[in-house]
Motif scaffolding. Structure first.
Motif, PDB file in Angstrom:
ATOM      1  N   CYS A 278       0.745  -1.282  -0.083  1.00  0.00           N
ATOM      2  CA  CYS A 278       0.070   0.231  -0.132  1.00  0.00           C
ATOM      3  C   CYS A 278       0.898   1.086  -0.185  1.00  0.00           C
ATOM      4  O   CYS A 278       0.453   2.265  -0.844  1.00  0.00           O
ATOM      5  CB  CYS A 278      -0.701   0.016   1.244  1.00  0.00           C
ATOM      6  N   VAL A 279       1.958   1.417   0.596  1.00  0.00           N
ATOM      7  CA  VAL A 279       2.966   2.491   1.060  1.00  0.00           C
ATOM      8  C   VAL A 279       4.095   2.340  -0.267  1.00  0.00           C
ATOM      9  O   VAL A 279       5.192   1.747   0.275  1.00  0.00           O
ATOM     10  CB  VAL A 279       3.454   2.762   2.295  1.00  0.00           C
ATOM     11  N   GLU A 280       3.770   2.430  -1.335  1.00  0.00           N
ATOM     12  CA  GLU A 280       4.827   2.330  -2.314  1.00  0.00           C
ATOM     13  C   GLU A 280       6.070   3.010  -2.044  1.00  0.00           C
ATOM     14  O   GLU A 280       5.915   3.973  -1.444  1.00  0.00           O
ATOM     15  CB  GLU A 280       4.277   2.926  -3.945  1.00  0.00           C
ATOM     16  N   GLY A 281       7.201   2.147  -2.455  1.00  0.00           N
ATOM     17  CA  GLY A 281       8.500   2.591  -2.256  1.00  0.00           C
ATOM     18  C   GLY A 281       9.205   2.684  -0.711  1.00  0.00           C
ATOM     19  O   GLY A 281      10.463   2.735  -0.684  1.00  0.00           O
ATOM     20  N   VAL A 282       8.294   1.976   0.259  1.00  0.00           N
ATOM     21  CA  VAL A 282       8.840   1.682   1.729  1.00  0.00           C
ATOM     22  C   VAL A 282       9.601   0.326   1.731  1.00  0.00           C
ATOM     23  O   VAL A 282       9.216  -0.612   1.082  1.00  0.00           O
ATOM     24  CB  VAL A 282       7.898   1.998   2.560  1.00  0.00           C
ATOM     25  N   SER A 283      10.799   0.391   2.218  1.00  0.00           N
ATOM     26  CA  SER A 283      11.425  -1.040   2.147  1.00  0.00           C
ATOM     27  C   SER A 283      10.862  -1.656   3.472  1.00  0.00           C
ATOM     28  O   SER A 283      10.466  -1.167   4.459  1.00  0.00           O
ATOM     29  CB  SER A 283      13.032  -0.794   2.443  1.00  0.00           C
ATOM     30  N   GLU A 284      10.949  -2.924   3.558  1.00  0.00           N
ATOM     31  CA  GLU A 284      10.503  -3.779   4.550  1.00  0.00           C
ATOM     32  C   GLU A 284      11.301  -3.317   6.020  1.00  0.00           C
ATOM     33  O   GLU A 284      10.703  -3.166   6.808  1.00  0.00           O
ATOM     34  CB  GLU A 284      10.786  -5.304   4.187  1.00  0.00           C
ATOM     35  N   LYS A 285      12.611  -2.940   5.749  1.00  0.00           N
ATOM     36  CA  LYS A 285      13.249  -2.454   6.976  1.00  0.00           C
ATOM     37  C   LYS A 285      12.631  -1.297   7.564  1.00  0.00           C
ATOM     38  O   LYS A 285      12.464  -0.944   8.794  1.00  0.00           O
ATOM     39  CB  LYS A 285      14.848  -2.467   6.549  1.00  0.00           C
ATOM     40  N   MET A 286      12.487  -0.178   6.604  1.00  0.00           N
ATOM     41  CA  MET A 286      11.843   0.939   7.155  1.00  0.00           C
ATOM     42  C   MET A 286      10.697   1.073   7.519  1.00  0.00           C
ATOM     43  O   MET A 286       9.908   1.545   8.356  1.00  0.00           O
ATOM     44  CB  MET A 286      12.022   2.144   5.883  1.00  0.00           C
ATOM     45  N   LEU A 287       9.721  -0.032   6.918  1.00  0.00           N
ATOM     46  CA  LEU A 287       8.350  -0.166   7.352  1.00  0.00           C
ATOM     47  C   LEU A 287       8.329  -0.913   8.760  1.00  0.00           C
ATOM     48  O   LEU A 287       7.496  -0.262   9.583  1.00  0.00           O
ATOM     49  CB  LEU A 287       7.305  -0.981   6.430  1.00  0.00           C
ATOM     50  N   SER A 288       9.236  -1.790   8.974  1.00  0.00           N
ATOM     51  CA  SER A 288       9.446  -2.233  10.154  1.00  0.00           C
ATOM     52  C   SER A 288       9.643  -1.222  11.312  1.00  0.00           C
ATOM     53  O   SER A 288       9.305  -1.555  12.439  1.00  0.00           O
ATOM     54  CB  SER A 288      10.233  -3.588  10.214  1.00  0.00           C
ATOM     55  N   GLN A 289      10.884  -0.542  11.086  1.00  0.00           N
ATOM     56  CA  GLN A 289      11.057   0.376  12.089  1.00  0.00           C
ATOM     57  C   GLN A 289       9.882   1.467  12.350  1.00  0.00           C
ATOM     58  O   GLN A 289       9.913   1.551  13.414  1.00  0.00           O
ATOM     59  CB  GLN A 289      12.369   1.220  11.510  1.00  0.00           C
ATOM     60  N   SER A 290       9.248   1.836  11.250  1.00  0.00           N
ATOM     61  CA  SER A 290       8.122   2.851  11.452  1.00  0.00           C
ATOM     62  C   SER A 290       7.039   2.116  12.192  1.00  0.00           C
ATOM     63  O   SER A 290       6.601   2.859  13.146  1.00  0.00           O
ATOM     64  CB  SER A 290       7.788   3.288  10.165  1.00  0.00           C
ATOM     65  N   LEU A 291       6.682   0.923  12.173  1.00  0.00           N
ATOM     66  CA  LEU A 291       5.863   0.138  12.789  1.00  0.00           C
ATOM     67  C   LEU A 291       6.184   0.176  14.280  1.00  0.00           C
ATOM     68  O   LEU A 291       5.455   0.278  15.252  1.00  0.00           O
ATOM     69  CB  LEU A 291       5.265  -1.106  12.004  1.00  0.00           C
ATOM     70  N   LYS A 292       7.471  -0.359  14.416  1.00  0.00           N
ATOM     71  CA  LYS A 292       7.903  -0.157  16.016  1.00  0.00           C
ATOM     72  C   LYS A 292       7.908   0.678  16.434  1.00  0.00           C
ATOM     73  O   LYS A 292       7.147   0.995  17.918  1.00  0.00           O
ATOM     74  CB  LYS A 292       9.214  -0.937  15.918  1.00  0.00           C
ATOM     75  N   THR A 293       8.149   1.878  15.877  1.00  0.00           N
ATOM     76  CA  THR A 293       8.197   3.428  16.596  1.00  0.00           C
ATOM     77  C   THR A 293       6.599   3.789  17.007  1.00  0.00           C
ATOM     78  O   THR A 293       6.306   4.101  18.185  1.00  0.00           O
ATOM     79  CB  THR A 293       8.836   4.398  15.907  1.00  0.00           C
ATOM     80  N   LEU A 294       5.785   3.473  15.906  1.00  0.00           N
ATOM     81  CA  LEU A 294       4.264   3.799  16.182  1.00  0.00           C
ATOM     82  C   LEU A 294       3.634   2.965  17.200  1.00  0.00           C
ATOM     83  O   LEU A 294       2.685   3.420  17.995  1.00  0.00           O
ATOM     84  CB  LEU A 294       3.629   3.787  14.803  1.00  0.00           C
ATOM     85  N   VAL A 295       3.779   1.905  17.041  1.00  0.00           N
ATOM     86  CA  VAL A 295       3.341   0.967  18.242  1.00  0.00           C
ATOM     87  C   VAL A 295       3.940   1.073  19.719  1.00  0.00           C
ATOM     88  O   VAL A 295       3.347   1.248  20.609  1.00  0.00           O
ATOM     89  CB  VAL A 295       3.970  -0.784  18.008  1.00  0.00           C
ATOM     90  N   ARG A 296       5.201   1.364  19.816  1.00  0.00           N
ATOM     91  CA  ARG A 296       5.810   2.254  20.870  1.00  0.00           C
ATOM     92  C   ARG A 296       5.100   3.261  21.417  1.00  0.00           C
ATOM     93  O   ARG A 296       4.794   3.711  22.573  1.00  0.00           O
ATOM     94  CB  ARG A 296       7.350   2.316  20.704  1.00  0.00           C
ATOM     95  N   ASP A 297       4.938   4.237  20.321  1.00  0.00           N
ATOM     96  CA  ASP A 297       4.298   5.356  20.920  1.00  0.00           C
ATOM     97  C   ASP A 297       2.782   5.327  21.031  1.00  0.00           C
ATOM     98  O   ASP A 297       1.922   6.364  21.594  1.00  0.00           O
ATOM     99  CB  ASP A 297       4.348   6.520  19.893  1.00  0.00           C
TER     100      ASP A 297
END
Length: 126
Positions: free
Chosen positions: A51-70
């Protein structure tokens, strides 16, 4: 217009304001797009990546971890083999996604004006 201090005695314009860290997380390139994508409902990791074109799995994973933490996103693991993991907005994630979607809609309405301004700027050789 003066910006209000969300934390008494703290200014969000100061680097050490507690709100500043969350602001930085929310406005990061990928987190912003993840929040908007999830505003339509829960998604599994790979569906979110697609859905989020252009995002790598690494960056998606990092972003999700941060958003879950917050506390903006919740992570749900179904006990299957292999485990099925999905992500969805929490209540506060839903709250913040509304104004973010409004900004994206505003950009959509004004994109031609913005492109024209960029063209004028570029034509000046600045």
């Amino acid at each position: 217009m003066k910006i209000s201090d969300p934390v008494p005695g703290e200014s969000p314009l100061k680097a050490d304001c507690p709100c500043r860290m969350v602001f930085d997380h929310l406005t990061s390139r990928w987190a912003l797009l993840v929040l908007i994508a999830l505003s339509d409902g829960p998604l599994r990791f790979h569906a979110l990546r697609d859905c989020v074109e252009g995002v790598s799995e690494k960056m998606l994973s990092q972003s999700l971890k941060t958003l879950v933490r917050d506390g903006m996103v919740s992570r749900h693991v179904e006990p299957t083999v292999p485990p099925r993991v999905s992500y969805e907005l929490t209540h506060i994630g839903q709250e913040v996604s509304e104004p973010l979607r409004a900004v994206f809609e505003w950009i959509g309405h004004r994109v031609e004006d913005i492109k024209a301004a960029q063209h004028r700027y570029d034509a000046t050789g600045a």
